[in-house]
Design a protein around this motif. Structure first.
Motif, PDB file in Angstrom:
ATOM      1  N   GLU A 265      55.785   9.720  39.678  1.00 19.29           N
ATOM      2  CA  GLU A 265      54.859   9.162  40.683  1.00 19.29           C
ATOM      3  C   GLU A 265      53.485   9.836  40.713  1.00 19.29           C
ATOM      4  O   GLU A 265      52.705   9.726  39.780  1.00 19.29           O
ATOM      5  N   ALA A 266      53.212  10.514  41.801  1.00 15.37           N
ATOM      6  CA  ALA A 266      51.873  11.066  41.956  1.00 15.37           C
ATOM      7  C   ALA A 266      51.626  12.196  40.964  1.00 15.37           C
ATOM      8  O   ALA A 266      52.308  13.206  41.018  1.00 15.37           O
ATOM      9  N   PRO A 267      50.698  11.983  40.043  1.00 15.03           N
ATOM     10  CA  PRO A 267      50.398  13.079  39.132  1.00 15.03           C
ATOM     11  C   PRO A 267      49.723  14.210  39.934  1.00 15.03           C
ATOM     12  O   PRO A 267      48.733  13.977  40.628  1.00 15.03           O
ATOM     13  N   VAL A 268      50.272  15.402  39.812  1.00 12.27           N
ATOM     14  CA  VAL A 268      49.735  16.505  40.598  1.00 12.27           C
ATOM     15  C   VAL A 268      48.490  17.030  39.889  1.00 12.27           C
ATOM     16  O   VAL A 268      48.489  17.231  38.680  1.00 12.27           O
ATOM     17  N   LYS A 269      47.462  17.243  40.665  1.00 14.53           N
ATOM     18  CA  LYS A 269      46.241  17.750  40.057  1.00 14.53           C
ATOM     19  C   LYS A 269      46.323  19.257  39.888  1.00 14.53           C
ATOM     20  O   LYS A 269      46.766  19.964  40.789  1.00 14.53           O
ATOM     21  N   ALA A 270      45.911  19.739  38.731  1.00 16.27           N
ATOM     22  CA  ALA A 270      45.940  21.171  38.505  1.00 16.27           C
ATOM     23  C   ALA A 270      44.794  21.838  39.263  1.00 16.27           C
ATOM     24  O   ALA A 270      43.677  21.354  39.261  1.00 16.27           O
ATOM     25  N   VAL A 271      45.127  22.916  39.947  1.00 20.24           N
ATOM     26  CA  VAL A 271      44.092  23.680  40.617  1.00 20.24           C
ATOM     27  C   VAL A 271      43.727  24.839  39.695  1.00 20.24           C
ATOM     28  O   VAL A 271      44.600  25.572  39.239  1.00 20.24           O
ATOM     29  N   GLN A 272      42.455  24.984  39.431  1.00 18.58           N
ATOM     30  CA  GLN A 272      42.054  26.064  38.543  1.00 18.58           C
ATOM     31  C   GLN A 272      41.826  27.352  39.319  1.00 18.58           C
ATOM     32  O   GLN A 272      41.210  27.350  40.378  1.00 18.58           O
ATOM     33  N   VAL A 273      42.361  28.415  38.796  1.00 17.51           N
ATOM     34  CA  VAL A 273      42.335  29.683  39.504  1.00 17.51           C
ATOM     35  C   VAL A 273      41.916  30.793  38.544  1.00 17.51           C
ATOM     36  O   VAL A 273      42.469  30.913  37.462  1.00 17.51           O
ATOM     37  N   LYS A 274      40.930  31.560  38.936  1.00 14.61           N
ATOM     38  CA  LYS A 274      40.523  32.679  38.089  1.00 14.61           C
ATOM     39  C   LYS A 274      41.373  33.897  38.420  1.00 14.61           C
ATOM     40  O   LYS A 274      41.506  34.269  39.577  1.00 14.61           O
ATOM     41  N   LEU A 275      41.957  34.478  37.386  1.00 11.70           N
ATOM     42  CA  LEU A 275      42.790  35.665  37.566  1.00 11.70           C
ATOM     43  C   LEU A 275      42.252  36.778  36.671  1.00 11.70           C
ATOM     44  O   LEU A 275      42.011  36.560  35.486  1.00 11.70           O
ATOM     45  N   VAL A 276      42.039  37.940  37.244  1.00 10.55           N
ATOM     46  CA  VAL A 276      41.524  39.045  36.439  1.00 10.55           C
ATOM     47  C   VAL A 276      42.588  40.121  36.258  1.00 10.55           C
ATOM     48  O   VAL A 276      43.442  40.327  37.118  1.00 10.55           O
ATOM     49  N   LEU A 277      42.528  40.791  35.130  1.00  9.45           N
ATOM     50  CA  LEU A 277      43.441  41.882  34.825  1.00  9.45           C
ATOM     51  C   LEU A 277      42.696  43.190  34.943  1.00  9.45           C
ATOM     52  O   LEU A 277      41.543  43.300  34.518  1.00  9.45           O
ATOM     53  N   LEU A 278      43.363  44.174  35.520  1.00 11.36           N
ATOM     54  CA  LEU A 278      42.744  45.492  35.621  1.00 11.36           C
ATOM     55  C   LEU A 278      43.792  46.557  35.362  1.00 11.36           C
ATOM     56  O   LEU A 278      44.990  46.333  35.555  1.00 11.36           O
ATOM     57  N   GLY A 279      43.343  47.712  34.962  1.00 16.43           N
ATOM     58  CA  GLY A 279      44.273  48.810  34.713  1.00 16.43           C
ATOM     59  C   GLY A 279      43.755  49.670  33.584  1.00 16.43           C
ATOM     60  O   GLY A 279      42.877  49.263  32.820  1.00 16.43           O
ATOM     61  N   GLU A 280      44.328  50.866  33.513  1.00 13.86           N
ATOM     62  CA  GLU A 280      43.914  51.812  32.488  1.00 13.86           C
ATOM     63  C   GLU A 280      44.132  51.237  31.093  1.00 13.86           C
ATOM     64  O   GLU A 280      44.968  50.345  30.911  1.00 13.86           O
ATOM     65  N   ALA A 281      43.421  51.788  30.134  1.00  8.68           N
ATOM     66  CA  ALA A 281      43.581  51.346  28.750  1.00  8.68           C
ATOM     67  C   ALA A 281      45.039  51.547  28.312  1.00  8.68           C
ATOM     68  O   ALA A 281      45.685  52.520  28.690  1.00  8.68           O
ATOM     69  N   ALA A 282      45.551  50.589  27.569  1.00  9.88           N
ATOM     70  CA  ALA A 282      46.866  50.676  26.916  1.00  9.88           C
ATOM     71  C   ALA A 282      48.068  50.607  27.849  1.00  9.88           C
ATOM     72  O   ALA A 282      49.181  50.928  27.455  1.00  9.88           O
TER      73      ALA A 282
END
Ligand SMILES: Cc1cc2nc3c(=O)[nH]c(=O)nc-3n(C[C@H](O)[C@H](O)[C@H](O)COP(=O)(O)OP(=O)(O)OC[C@H]3O[C@@H](n4cnc5c(N)ncnc54)[C@H](O)[C@@H]3O)c2cc1C
Ligand SMILES: Nc1nc2c(ncn2[C@@H]2O[C@H](COP(=O)(O)OP(=O)(O)OP(=O)(O)O)[C@@H](O)[C@H]2O)c(=O)[nH]1
Ligand SMILES: [Mg+2]
Lengths: 451, 258
Positions: B5-22
């Motif tokens: 039935e109703a095609p659900v619209k994708a919501v775009q979301v920005k996600l950032v990664l943070l943390g020490e190297a490696a």
């Protein structure tokens, strides 16, 4: 820091960040440093606290009720992006555009006989514009039609004018354009800062008019676009490009010395007592003695070529006469106020996420011609209405004394007084040529075709 | 899940990664987006922008994932990086106590700089290196997937830990689950211990983030497609407040759902 780099870039202004990004993409090993703990150098955008700190050394006064600190991103150097210009091309080709969001600048205005009028962006506006009388409009229309039809390969369209040789004055004369129209075309459309262009070959002026009209046609309203959150986003976006291609970033690094060998050729830089070696260095003039007394035996690498005065003004209303625009440019052609150089006003607001609601930031700027520069910008300030607070700076413009190819030391120019980024991109092309010994060719980004 | 039935619209979301190297930031994304793992990854270079869809019952969230591109290494991350991020994944390595301290510093930075509604998840990665198991998902089937290299598209069943050398690998753990979880609770963060290597808790992590993001807080994105209707090259009348689309190829990207 015992690694060796191909290029060390000093300063994270827009010119340096674009170069850093392009060099990293080109496969060079780049180390990019800045003495400040933020990106952008002179092309940074500041929040309210940083702005007051920089100019006053105090926090923003509560009494002005300017709203939240974080709502502000105040540019130190006012510029807009011509939507069909070279910076746009650079943003698209490098795909840096994906990190940024832009909105159209709402209007472009020109000062004439004591009042400001909109630079027509549609035929309707051109017909109604008070900038010209009826007969002059007809003559101007002939001129614009000439430009529209002009084809390099078709001499019939040249109407007997060789625009590569004849002066712009000859062109104006042929179409019988009045002085006021010439002012308008040369300053509000070709965006020249002074009248030197009139006696020079017409071609560059005509190219600039075409760039302006193409930019205007792209989104309507005005030929300019502006990034959300301020111009300071631009260097950051190119820095990210550089980092993604392996560029190493170090902020908050004082540069103690730029080192050379006995022949004066660059060997590396010393920062925090550590020396990093590299083949070449690129940097803004402030890293090469700009504004400092020369140490004995040192080499003069940069010279002052002029000064710009800029007044950042905080308003609580749009600039009168701009149709309540959330953003606009106003050009005051030099002839109108008896000067040699134009005065520019650029205004932006919360529409571009650079100020709190109901606050407008207006920047008045021009090239300094006298010993009392503050008086020179008065014609601009007078157009603003009530100014809540104002920060005035007078900045020397520096240029390198040599192309730097013998020393592998490549110094960029200061940001000039133009109202747009075309000269910044010219500078990028120029430095690239000096650094690499070849022309910068932007590889066309592959555009996916839709099925 | 959702039927025709109703095609659900994708919501775009920005996600950032943070943390020490490696600590495994890029590895977690690789697991989430490609269900893959690499023993020998180089510090992130080249591709630092990925998208992955996450389907929930009532909506599809399309994560636009920003990896740090190494700018964090010398404390040189640009504020632009967190701009408009709806979610942040702050990663530490449970076998390195110092990496949790670094993670705490990132959380502070986010709370100061980022969008106030940002959903922050604290993730202790490399769970496969210890044997005492995570605090969450203990009731999940404990199926070890030590080598997921050959797997294809479907994410592996969530697995907790299973490590060869069980007794002495315990010594590797330097951050206790309780310590990190307490900190996460105090700071209102989502919390997971996960392994990019085995895939443990990776899809759970992103699904939980997708569920937690308050959709009302997301700025509508009229930019996508809005300008495309105006035709190319011609005059495009922009409505008030609409963003302009500079890259022509951009809005062309569609792509099916996962
Ligand atoms: C002050 C001024 C500013 C301009 N600024 C811009 C600009 O920013 N961007 C841009 O693209 N073009 C600009 N123009 C150029 C002008 O709009 C072009 O000549 C016009 O777009 C030509 O298009 P056309 O050949 O489709 O129309 P035409 O066939 O030339 O004109 C159609 C009808 O529109 C009216 N018209 C067209 N141009 C004018 C005019 N200049 N003055 C009065 N009536 C006119 C006439 O009544 C004409 O019959 C400007 C012209 C002037 C005089
Ligand atoms: N055992 C184990 N190793 C892991 C895990 N996740 C990542 N690694 C390893 O840790 C190393 C670093 O992983 P990356 O994903 O590159 O880490 P990163 O945080 O993106 O690193 P930078 O890009 O340099 O900041 C690699 O050798 C990975 O194979 C995990 O869950 N378990
Ligand atoms: Mg990485």
């Amino acid at each position: 820091m015992d690694e060796e780099y191909d290029v060390i870039v000093l300063g994270t202004g827009l010119t340096e960040c674009i170069l850093s990004g392009l060099l990293s993409v080109d496969g060079q090993k780049v180390l990019h440093m800045d003495r400040n703990d933020y990106y952008g150098g002179d092309s940074a955008s500041l929040n309210l606290t940083q702005l007051y700190q920089k100019f006053r050394g105090t926090p923003p006064p509560e009494s002005l009720q300017l709203g939240r600190d974080r709502d502000y991103a105040v540019d130190l150097i006012p510029k807009f992006i011509l939507s069909s210009g070279e910076l746009t091309r650079m943003l698209v080709h490098t795909d840096v555009v994906r990190y940024l969001e832009f909105k159209v600048v709402a209007g472009s205005y020109v000062y004439r006989d004591g009042r400001i009028s909109k630079v027509p962006s549609t035929e309707m506006e051109a017909v109604r514009s008070p900038l010209m009388g009826l007969f002059e409009k007809r003559r101007a229309r002939n001129f614009f039609q000439y430009l529209q039809n002009w084809k390099e390969a078709d001499p019939a369209t040249h109407q007997g004018l060789d625009i590569n040789k004849c002066s712009m004055k000859d062109v104006y004369t042929k179409f019988g354009l009045e002085a006021g129209t010439q002012d308008f075309i040369g300053h509000a459309m070709a965006l020249w800062l002074d009248d030197d262009y009139i006696t020079k070959p017409a071609r560059p002026t005509i190219d600039r008019i075409i760039l302006y009209t193409q930019s205007m046609a792209r989104y309507g309203k005005s030929p300019y676009i502006y990034p959300l959150y301020g111009l300071g986003e631009l260097p950051q976006a190119f820095a990210r490009l550089s980092a993604i291609y392996g560029g190493t970033y170090m902020l908050d690094k004082q540069i103690e010395s730029v080192n050379v060998d006995e022949n004066g050729v660059f060997t590396g830089v010393t920062s925090g007592g550590e020396t990093v070696r590299a083949k070449k260095v690129i940097g803004d003039p402030s890293y090469f003695g700009a504004g400092k007394d020369l140490e004995s035996g040192g080499k003069v690498r940069v010279i002052e070529i002029g000064k710009v005065i800029r007044a950042i003004c905080i308003l609580k209303h749009p600039i009168p006469g701009t149709d309540d625009s959330d953003s606009a440019q106003i050009i005051i052609p030099q002839n109108q106020v008896g000067r040699r150089n134009d005065i520019y006003i650029a205004t932006v607001s919360s529409a571009h996420n650079v100020a709190a609601q109901n606050v407008w930031i207006a920047m008045v700027s021009t090239i300094v011609e006298t010993s009392v520069p503050e008086r020179e910008i008065l014609p601009g300030l007078q157009l603003l209405g009530n100014v809540v607070d104002k920060f005035v700076s007078i900045t020397p413009l520096y240029a390198p004394t040599s192309p730097g190819t013998d020393e592998n030391i490549f110094i960029t120019k200061s940001y000039d007084a133009t109202s747009h980024f075309e000269t910044v991109v010219e500078e990028v092309f120029d430095v690239w040529q000096r650094v690499k010994g070849e022309k910068l060719v932007l590889k066309k980004r592959e555009v996916e075709l839709e099925a | 899940m959702a039927s025709e039935e109703a095609p659900v619209k994708a919501v775009q979301v920005k996600l950032v990664l943070l943390g020490e190297a490696a600590v495994g930031k890029s590895s977690l994304v690789l697991r989430f987006c490609s269900n893959d793992f690499n023993e020998n990854t180089s510090p992130t270079i080249g591709a630092a922008f990925l998208t992955q869809k996450c389907r929930l019952e009532n909506r599809i969230v399309k994560f636009e994932i920003w990896d740090t591109a190494g700018q964090e290494r010398f404390h040189s991350l640009a504020p632009m990086y967190y701009r408009n991020a709806a979610a942040a994944v702050v990663v530490y390595d449970i076998t390195k106590a110092a990496s949790l301290e670094k993670a705490k510093a990132w959380v502070k930075e986010l709370q100061r700089q980022a969008n106030p509604n940002i959903v922050i998840a604290l993730v202790g990665n490399k769970l496969d290196l210890v044997s005492d198991g995570p605090a969450k998902s203990v009731d999940e089937p404990a199926e070890a997937t030590t080598d997921a290299e050959g797997d294809d598209s479907t994410p592996p069943p969530p697995s907790t830990t299973a490590q060869p050398s069980s007794s002495d690998s315990d010594d590797l753990r330097q951050v206790s689950t309780a310590e990190a979880e307490t900190y996460a609770k105090e700071s209102s963060l989502l919390f997971f211990e996960a392994s990019a290597k085995t895939g443990a808790n990776v899809s759970e992590l992103f699904t939980e983030i997708a569920k937690t993001i308050p959709m009302e807080s997301l700025a509508p994105k009229p930019a996508q497609g809005a300008a495309a209707a105006g035709g190319r090259g011609g005059r495009q009348e922009q409505g008030r407040g609409e963003n302009v689309q500079l890259g022509e190829g951009q809005q062309a990207k569609k792509g099916g759902c996962c």
